[in-house]
Structure formats: C-alpha cells, structure tokens
Design a protein around this motif. Structure first.
Motif, PDB file in Angstrom:
ATOM      1  N   PRO A   1      -0.581   5.807   5.510  1.00 33.68           N
ATOM      2  CA  PRO A   1       0.400   5.646   4.225  1.00 33.68           C
ATOM      3  C   PRO A   1       0.730   6.782   3.606  1.00 33.68           C
ATOM      4  N   ILE A   2      -0.389   7.932   3.679  1.00 33.66           N
ATOM      5  CA  ILE A   2      -0.165   9.088   2.933  1.00 33.66           C
ATOM      6  C   ILE A   2       0.980   9.713   3.961  1.00 33.66           C
ATOM      7  N   ARG A   3       0.996   9.781   4.891  1.00 39.51           N
ATOM      8  CA  ARG A   3       1.758  10.544   5.944  1.00 39.51           C
ATOM      9  C   ARG A   3       3.216   9.980   5.573  1.00 39.51           C
ATOM     10  N   GLU A   4       3.492   8.581   5.440  1.00 40.86           N
ATOM     11  CA  GLU A   4       4.775   8.134   5.441  1.00 40.86           C
ATOM     12  C   GLU A   4       5.267   8.176   4.086  1.00 40.86           C
ATOM     13  N   ALA A   5       3.994   8.124   2.989  1.00 37.38           N
ATOM     14  CA  ALA A   5       4.784   8.490   1.552  1.00 37.38           C
ATOM     15  C   ALA A   5       5.222   9.996   1.614  1.00 37.38           C
ATOM     16  N   LEU A   6       4.484  10.791   2.375  1.00 32.16           N
ATOM     17  CA  LEU A   6       5.173  12.186   2.091  1.00 32.16           C
ATOM     18  C   LEU A   6       6.343  12.396   2.785  1.00 32.16           C
ATOM     19  N   ARG A   7       6.523  11.655   3.792  1.00 33.62           N
ATOM     20  CA  ARG A   7       8.084  11.816   4.509  1.00 33.62           C
ATOM     21  C   ARG A   7       8.925  11.175   3.373  1.00 33.62           C
TER      22      ARG A   7
ATOM     23  N   ILE B   1       0.809  -1.358  -0.073  1.00 34.20           N
ATOM     24  CA  ILE B   1       0.097  -0.172  -0.083  1.00 34.20           C
ATOM     25  C   ILE B   1       0.892   1.327   0.102  1.00 34.20           C
ATOM     26  N   LEU B   2       1.959   1.202   0.733  1.00 30.32           N
ATOM     27  CA  LEU B   2       2.862   2.499   0.733  1.00 30.32           C
ATOM     28  C   LEU B   2       3.519   2.619  -0.424  1.00 30.32           C
ATOM     29  N   PHE B   3       4.320   1.562  -1.036  1.00 24.44           N
ATOM     30  CA  PHE B   3       4.875   1.527  -2.263  1.00 24.44           C
ATOM     31  C   PHE B   3       3.540   2.206  -3.240  1.00 24.44           C
TER      32      PHE B   3
ATOM     33  N   TRP C   1      -6.150  13.250   0.205  1.00 24.76           N
ATOM     34  CA  TRP C   1      -5.531  11.964  -0.744  1.00 24.76           C
ATOM     35  C   TRP C   1      -5.781  10.525  -0.153  1.00 24.76           C
ATOM     36  N   ALA C   2      -6.025  10.616   1.281  1.00 20.48           N
ATOM     37  CA  ALA C   2      -6.540   9.154   1.855  1.00 20.48           C
ATOM     38  C   ALA C   2      -7.914   8.910   0.951  1.00 20.48           C
ATOM     39  N   GLY C   3      -8.758   9.813   0.864  1.00 23.12           N
ATOM     40  CA  GLY C   3     -10.075   9.566   0.352  1.00 23.12           C
ATOM     41  C   GLY C   3      -9.900   9.219  -1.075  1.00 23.12           C
ATOM     42  N   LYS C   4      -9.182  10.194  -1.740  1.00 28.99           N
ATOM     43  CA  LYS C   4      -8.895   9.810  -3.215  1.00 28.99           C
ATOM     44  C   LYS C   4      -8.169   8.310  -3.416  1.00 28.99           C
ATOM     45  N   LEU C   5      -7.419   8.085  -2.667  1.00 29.98           N
ATOM     46  CA  LEU C   5      -6.788   6.471  -2.945  1.00 29.98           C
ATOM     47  C   LEU C   5      -7.219   5.547  -2.100  1.00 29.98           C
TER      48      LEU C   5
END
Length: 223
Positions: free
Chosen positions: A51-57, A13-15, A41-45
């Motif tokens: 995972p949104i927070r980790e992806a942004l990092r 999911i994160l990938f 973005w959590a809603g869109k995906l």
C-alpha cells in the motif's frame, strides 16, 4: 496461517495510507526534496510495503512526490503559491474549453453529463468510497469540455495538477460542490455560453479558496 485481507480492507488501507502521506506533505512535516523510504513508512503505519508503493504512485499523479530511479519517492510539495497559480490558470483555460465545447455537445453528451451529475448527487459521502466519487467528478469535468475543438487548451487543463485530488481533500464542502455542478449543468442545458463560463469560473475559484483554507488548517493543527 495469516488471514488474507479482503479487497474492501485493502482499499481502505490504501485510502488511509495515501491520506496520511498526503497530509504529512501538505502540512509541511515532509519537506521538499525529502526522500520517502517505503520500509520506514510501512513500519510507521503498520502496513506492508504494497500500500505504501501504491500510495506513492497516486501521490506522484497528484504532483506531491516524484518517483526517481535509484532514489525512490522525493517530496515535491504543493504550496499556496502553487495553488494560486494552478487554479487561476485553470479558471482561464477550463472555462474557455467548456465554452468552446458547448456548441458541439450532442443530446447524448448532455445526457451523459447529467448521468454523472446524478451519480455525484446520490453519492453518500459518509459511507461510500471517496475514490469512486473522485473518479466520477473527474469524468464530469472532462465531459464538459470533451467537444472543444481547441485541443491544446484542453491538454493544458489536464497537465495543471492537483485538481484531481481536491474532492478527496474537501469532503466537508461536498454540498457546495454539488450545487456548483448543478448550476454548471443547468447552464449547459440552456446552451448559455456566458452562464456556463461564469458557473465554471465560480466553481474553480471557490475550490481554490477552500484548498488554501484546508492547507492552513493542517498547519494550525500541527502547531
């Protein structure tokens, strides 16, 4: 009761989330200065905020967003000119750092470099987690210049940006990349400074050209 996600599912999911956000920035859908709202973005995906927070990092590490207090993630996209500047600078600095490192590499160092090379060569791009390959790839390049006495040059290479994400973007060029790495290693074994420098320069220039092609293809697909 909601089924708990397995670690493998979380990794995938994160990938996928990171890949989607990265593409949105590189293809120009997300503009410079635009704010990325985690909830949106959590809603869109269709995922949670985690995972949104980790992806942004991760994207901040790649230089594609900047996390600012009270504002969140702000888009700072990489342009073609950025890639040209970064990779021409890397060509000069990294090839120099590897050349300076070469005379000081021990037999143990060379064995470690070969081990990293073999790990990359045995990696199955179709079935294994690309993040593992990216990590080994980064270690390989750092190991080449680990004995360089010119610490400032080595530090500048680390600060150039985007280089760590190239392997994950250019999976279609995996075989070419591995041939480049093999040529670099063979030159290291021969202790040939001129061959090492040329092999590193060729690898960096080829990567730069493919990155620019990748960005142009993304824009074409978006039209």
């Amino acid at each position: 009761m909601q089924k708990k996600e397995a670690p493998k599912d979380k990794t995938m999911i994160l990938f996928n989330v990171t890949k989607r956000l990265r593409e949105e920035i590189l293809n120009g859908n997300l503009k410079k200065g635009e704010r990325l709202v985690q909830e949106e973005w959590a809603g869109k995906l269709g995922v949670s905020r985690m995972p949104i927070r980790e992806a942004l990092r991760q994207l901040e590490h790649e230089g594609l967003v900047k996390l600012e207090p009270h504002k969140g993630a702000i888009v700072t996209p990489i342009t073609k000119d950025d890639i040209e500047e970064i990779y021409h600078s890397r060509l000069l600095l990294e090839s120099l750092a590897v050349e300076k490192s070469l005379p000081h590499l021990t037999e143990k160092d060379i064995a470690e470099i070969e081990d990293l090379l073999l790990k990359m060569e045995s990696f199955n791009i179709a079935t294994e987690n690309i993040d593992y390959y990216v990590q080994v790839h980064d270690q390989f390049h750092k190991s080449l210049r680990k004995r360089s006495p010119w610490a400032r040059v080595d530090s500048m290479v680390d600060r150039l940006g985007i280089s760590p994400i190239a392997p994950s973007l250019l999976v279609g060029h995996y075989s070419e990349t591995q041939r480049d790495h093999r040529l670099i290693f063979e030159a290291i074994k021969r202790k040939s400074a001129s061959e090492v420098r040329l092999a590193v320069e060729y690898h960096i220039l080829r990567t730069k050209n493919h990155l620019i092609e990748y960005m142009e293809e993304l824009k074409m697909l978006d039209q």
